[in-house]
Write an enzyme that holds these catalytic residues in place. Structure first.
Site, PDB file in Angstrom:
ATOM      1  N   ALA A 155       0.845  -1.193   0.000  1.00 24.64           N
ATOM      2  CA  ALA A 155       0.000   0.000   0.000  1.00 24.64           C
ATOM      3  C   ALA A 155       0.877   1.239   0.000  1.00 24.64           C
ATOM      4  CB  ALA A 155      -0.908  -0.002   1.224  1.00 24.64           C
ATOM      5  N   LYS A 156       0.538   2.186  -0.858  1.00 28.86           N
ATOM      6  CA  LYS A 156       1.251   3.464  -0.867  1.00 28.86           C
ATOM      7  C   LYS A 156       0.524   4.372   0.124  1.00 28.86           C
ATOM      8  CE  LYS A 156       3.170   6.891  -4.094  1.00 28.86           C
ATOM      9  NZ  LYS A 156       4.596   6.632  -3.862  1.00 28.86           N
ATOM     10  N   ALA A 157       0.857   4.182   1.396  1.00 33.80           N
ATOM     11  CA  ALA A 157       0.140   4.829   2.488  1.00 33.80           C
ATOM     12  C   ALA A 157       0.967   5.955   3.097  1.00 33.80           C
ATOM     13  CB  ALA A 157      -0.198   3.800   3.565  1.00 33.80           C
ATOM     14  N   TYR A 161       5.349   6.594   4.874  1.00 30.53           N
ATOM     15  CA  TYR A 161       6.331   7.606   4.514  1.00 30.53           C
ATOM     16  C   TYR A 161       6.921   8.338   5.713  1.00 30.53           C
ATOM     17  CZ  TYR A 161       5.900   6.615  -0.352  1.00 30.53           C
ATOM     18  OH  TYR A 161       5.969   5.968  -1.566  1.00 30.53           O
TER      19      TYR A 161
END
Length: 312
Positions: A155-157, A161
């Site tokens: 998941a690019k959550a 980051y």
């Protein structure tokens, strides 16, 4: 930042009106997923690189985090194109974000509304204009990539980051452009916002998804381009020391595109500049996104090219 209209919960609003409350769940718990997408001003007109794949990953990321997005894939694609047209930009960076808004302010977010925004702005080479040819200096970070089954790496959550920001800040404060994360087992994972490739004796290596790397869409494109150019591409665990004896290293990503690495931890990589494999891949990539020669169907034109509309 550019002050172009923002698509916010189903309609375009002025930049100043795209606001959330300070008590929104995302502010306190990082409950967001997002994408980074580029629109290029190709020789055939403005076109978005792999729009469908990016929006599908956005929906996949939201599903993993149990966010029910109130828009279909097709609606999100159309919204991105609408936002670009409203901006008047020929080339831009596109940021769709799905987040949990104000509601119950506790760890459980299930009753909080899911909101969606799409913004665009002018953004050049992420690691610097000269980096595409001269390369960048990087370090192996003291921060590891998160372990499997802790946070979902597929998941690019936004929450993921926080890990990346620690890597980036450390690198910059130490005088480097970027940092490379290792996995919890000590294998090469990725940069703070880029996937990583290594070249040795003409063979290209990259980390497998099992090392908690993001399944990069530019990474996938580069693997396809490399194999079509006749290179062997191997996905396998890469030990840290392999970085220091590589012939070439390069980052890939929507923002970084294909950026060579000229040194790691003060070890010079190859000749200390872009190598021939990296250059060949850049040439193939930029022929698509700059010239509009796209045999893979990766470009979505903001406006239908005249020759396409005539032939149809």
């Amino acid at each position: 930042m550019d002050r172009h209209p923002i698509w916010f919960n189903g309609k375009l609003v002025p930049f100043e009106e795209a606001k959330i409350h300070v008590l929104s769940h995302v502010v306190h718990y990082g409950s967001s997923v997002f994408e980074g997408i580029r629109c290029y001003n190709t020789a055939r007109g403005p076109a978005v690189f792999r729009l469908r794949e990016h929006m599908r990953r956005l929906l996949d990321s939201a599903r993993i985090y149990r966010m029910e997005v109130p828009y279909t894939l097709e609606e999100l694609e159309a919204a991105a194109l609408e936002t670009i047209r409203a901006s008047g930009l020929k080339a831009c960076y596109i940021r769709p974000v799905v987040f949990r808004g104000m509601g119950s302010l506790g760890v459980n977010p299930l009753k909080n509304p899911v909101e969606v925004a799409i913004a665009v702005w002018d953004w050049g080479a992420y690691l610097g204009d000269e980096a595409l040819e001269q390369g960048v200096d990087v370090q192996v970070s003291t921060w590891n990539r998160m372990a499997p089954n802790t946070l979902p790496a597929m998941a690019k959550a936004g929450a993921n980051y926080a890990n990346a920001a620690l890597v980036k800040m450390e690198a910059v404060l130490n005088g480097y452009t970027e940092g490379i994360m290792l996995s919890v087992d000590g294998y090469v994972a990725e940069g703070s916002g880029e996937n990583l490739f290594l070249v040795r004796d003409g063979v290209i290596y990259t980390a497998p998804l099992t090392l908690s790397i993001l399944p990069g869409i530019t990474r996938d494109a580069v693997i396809t381009l490399a194999r079509d150019l006749g290179y062997t591409v191997i996905e396998q665990p890469i030990p840290r020391e392999a970085l220091y004896i590589a012939d070439e290293l390069f980052f890939t990503g929507t923002a970084a595109e294909i950026t060579p690495i000229r040194s790691v931890d003060h070890y010079t990589i190859g000749q200390g500049r872009r190598g021939p494999v990296t250059e060949a891949l850049q040439r193939a990539f930029f022929e698509i996104v700059r010239e509009g020669r796209d045999p893979y169907g990766w470009l979505t034109f903001v406006e239908v090219p005249r020759e396409a509309s005539v032939s149809s």
